[in-house]
Design a protein around this motif. Structure first.
Motif, short mmCIF file in Angstrom:
data_model
loop_
_atom_site.label_atom_id
_atom_site.label_comp_id
_atom_site.label_asym_id
_atom_site.label_seq_id
_atom_site.Cartn_x
_atom_site.Cartn_y
_atom_site.Cartn_z
N PRO A 1 0.82 -1.22 0.00
CA PRO A 1 0.00 0.00 0.00
C PRO A 1 0.85 1.28 0.00
N ALA A 2 1.96 1.27 0.71
CA ALA A 2 2.86 2.42 0.70
C ALA A 2 3.47 2.60 -0.69
N PHE A 3 3.73 1.50 -1.37
CA PHE A 3 4.26 1.57 -2.73
C PHE A 3 3.24 2.20 -3.67
N LYS A 4 1.97 1.85 -3.50
CA LYS A 4 0.92 2.43 -4.34
C LYS A 4 0.89 3.95 -4.19
N ARG A 5 1.04 4.44 -2.96
CA ARG A 5 1.09 5.89 -2.73
C ARG A 5 2.32 6.51 -3.39
N LEU A 6 3.43 5.79 -3.33
CA LEU A 6 4.68 6.27 -3.92
C LEU A 6 4.55 6.41 -5.44
N LEU A 7 3.84 5.48 -6.08
CA LEU A 7 3.68 5.52 -7.53
C LEU A 7 3.05 6.83 -8.01
N GLY A 8 2.14 7.38 -7.21
CA GLY A 8 1.43 8.57 -7.63
C GLY A 8 2.15 9.88 -7.42
N LYS A 9 3.30 9.87 -6.78
CA LYS A 9 4.00 11.11 -6.44
C LYS A 9 4.70 11.77 -7.62
N HIS A 10 5.24 10.99 -8.54
CA HIS A 10 6.00 11.50 -9.68
C HIS A 10 5.55 10.77 -10.94
N PRO A 11 5.87 11.30 -12.12
CA PRO A 11 5.47 10.63 -13.34
C PRO A 11 6.17 9.29 -13.57
N LEU A 12 7.25 9.07 -12.84
CA LEU A 12 8.06 7.88 -13.05
C LEU A 12 8.58 7.37 -11.72
N THR A 13 8.62 6.06 -11.58
CA THR A 13 9.21 5.45 -10.39
C THR A 13 10.30 4.50 -10.87
N ILE A 14 11.48 4.62 -10.27
CA ILE A 14 12.59 3.73 -10.61
C ILE A 14 12.73 2.72 -9.48
N ILE A 15 12.67 1.44 -9.85
CA ILE A 15 12.69 0.35 -8.88
C ILE A 15 13.95 -0.48 -9.08
N MET A 16 14.66 -0.73 -8.01
CA MET A 16 15.78 -1.65 -8.06
C MET A 16 15.29 -2.97 -7.47
N ILE A 17 15.30 -4.01 -8.28
CA ILE A 17 14.89 -5.34 -7.83
C ILE A 17 16.16 -6.10 -7.47
N TYR A 18 16.19 -6.60 -6.24
CA TYR A 18 17.40 -7.23 -5.74
C TYR A 18 17.08 -8.55 -5.05
N ALA A 19 18.12 -9.31 -4.83
CA ALA A 19 18.00 -10.57 -4.10
C ALA A 19 18.97 -10.53 -2.92
N ASP A 20 18.55 -11.03 -1.79
CA ASP A 20 19.40 -11.02 -0.59
C ASP A 20 20.70 -11.81 -0.79
N TRP A 21 20.65 -12.84 -1.60
CA TRP A 21 21.80 -13.70 -1.79
C TRP A 21 22.77 -13.19 -2.86
N CYS A 22 22.40 -12.10 -3.56
CA CYS A 22 23.16 -11.63 -4.72
C CYS A 22 24.27 -10.65 -4.32
N HIS A 23 25.50 -11.00 -4.59
CA HIS A 23 26.64 -10.15 -4.28
C HIS A 23 26.59 -8.83 -5.07
N HIS A 24 26.22 -8.91 -6.35
CA HIS A 24 26.14 -7.70 -7.18
C HIS A 24 25.10 -6.72 -6.63
N CYS A 25 24.02 -7.26 -6.07
CA CYS A 25 22.99 -6.40 -5.47
C CYS A 25 23.54 -5.66 -4.26
N HIS A 26 24.31 -6.36 -3.45
CA HIS A 26 24.91 -5.73 -2.26
C HIS A 26 25.90 -4.64 -2.67
N THR A 27 26.58 -4.84 -3.81
CA THR A 27 27.51 -3.83 -4.32
C THR A 27 26.76 -2.62 -4.87
N MET A 28 25.64 -2.87 -5.52
CA MET A 28 24.86 -1.82 -6.17
C MET A 28 24.02 -1.01 -5.19
N MET A 29 23.51 -1.62 -4.14
CA MET A 29 22.55 -1.00 -3.23
C MET A 29 23.01 0.35 -2.66
N PRO A 30 24.23 0.50 -2.15
CA PRO A 30 24.62 1.81 -1.61
C PRO A 30 24.61 2.92 -2.67
#
Length: 176
Positions: A37-66
């Protein structure tokens, strides 16, 4: 106590100086159904939402997240940002179909991390190249919303494909 130009105190309740930098925008972290539900509210704030989809086990995700989180906190950002755990991806797709846009195609990823741009109605319009560099990722996040508005995204006669200018900007940034 000092008084600002509007006649208000510039100190907080605890007597500390109030921030003049504005609000820090921390990307919403969607890890389960209760965050949607919080995500639905976030979608309406700007014309575009950028989402980073990650996995807890993924090393590249841990490098990219910061880099993604630092870029998302830019005060000049013109888009909403969120992170989505891969374990909540199916729940996200179901939620968008039932609560936002029944015609939206489900998000699909080919690998992790994936950075996806979506419109206010939850439709995916582009998959961006993951950039593991904060200044370049900040530039992409800061300019993506302006380019989306110029292309007419989220307006009644909006074209559905991603404008070439955003795609080419991301490609230029990843080459450098």
């Amino acid at each position: 106590v000092t008084i600002d130009k509007k006649g208000k105190s510039s100190k907080t309740v605890r007597g500390r100086r109030a921030s003049t930098a504005g609000k820090v925008k921390i990307p919403l972290d969607v890890r389960s159904k209760k965050d949607l539900p919080a995500f639905k509210r976030l979608l309406g704030k700007h014309p575009l939402t950028i989402i980073m989809i990650y996995a807890d086990w993924c090393h590249h995700c841990h490098t990219m997240m910061p880099h993604f989180k630092a870029a998302a906190q830019s005060p000049h950002s013109t888009v909403s940002t969120a992170t989505l755990n891969e374990s909540a991806l199916n729940e996200y797709n179901d939620f968008i179909k039932t609560n936002v846009n029944r015609n939206a195609k489900p998000l699909s990823v080919k690998g992790y991390p994936s950075i996806i741009a979506v419109k206010k109605n939850g439709e995916q319009i582009a998959e961006l190249v993951p950039i593991r560099d904060t200044p370049r990722m900040t530039k992409v996040i800061n300019e993506a919303g302006k380019l989306a508005e110029e292309a007419g995204i989220n307006q009644p006669s909006a074209p559905s494909p991603m404008p070439l200018s955003i795609a080419s900007m991301v490609e230029e940034e990843s080459v450098r």
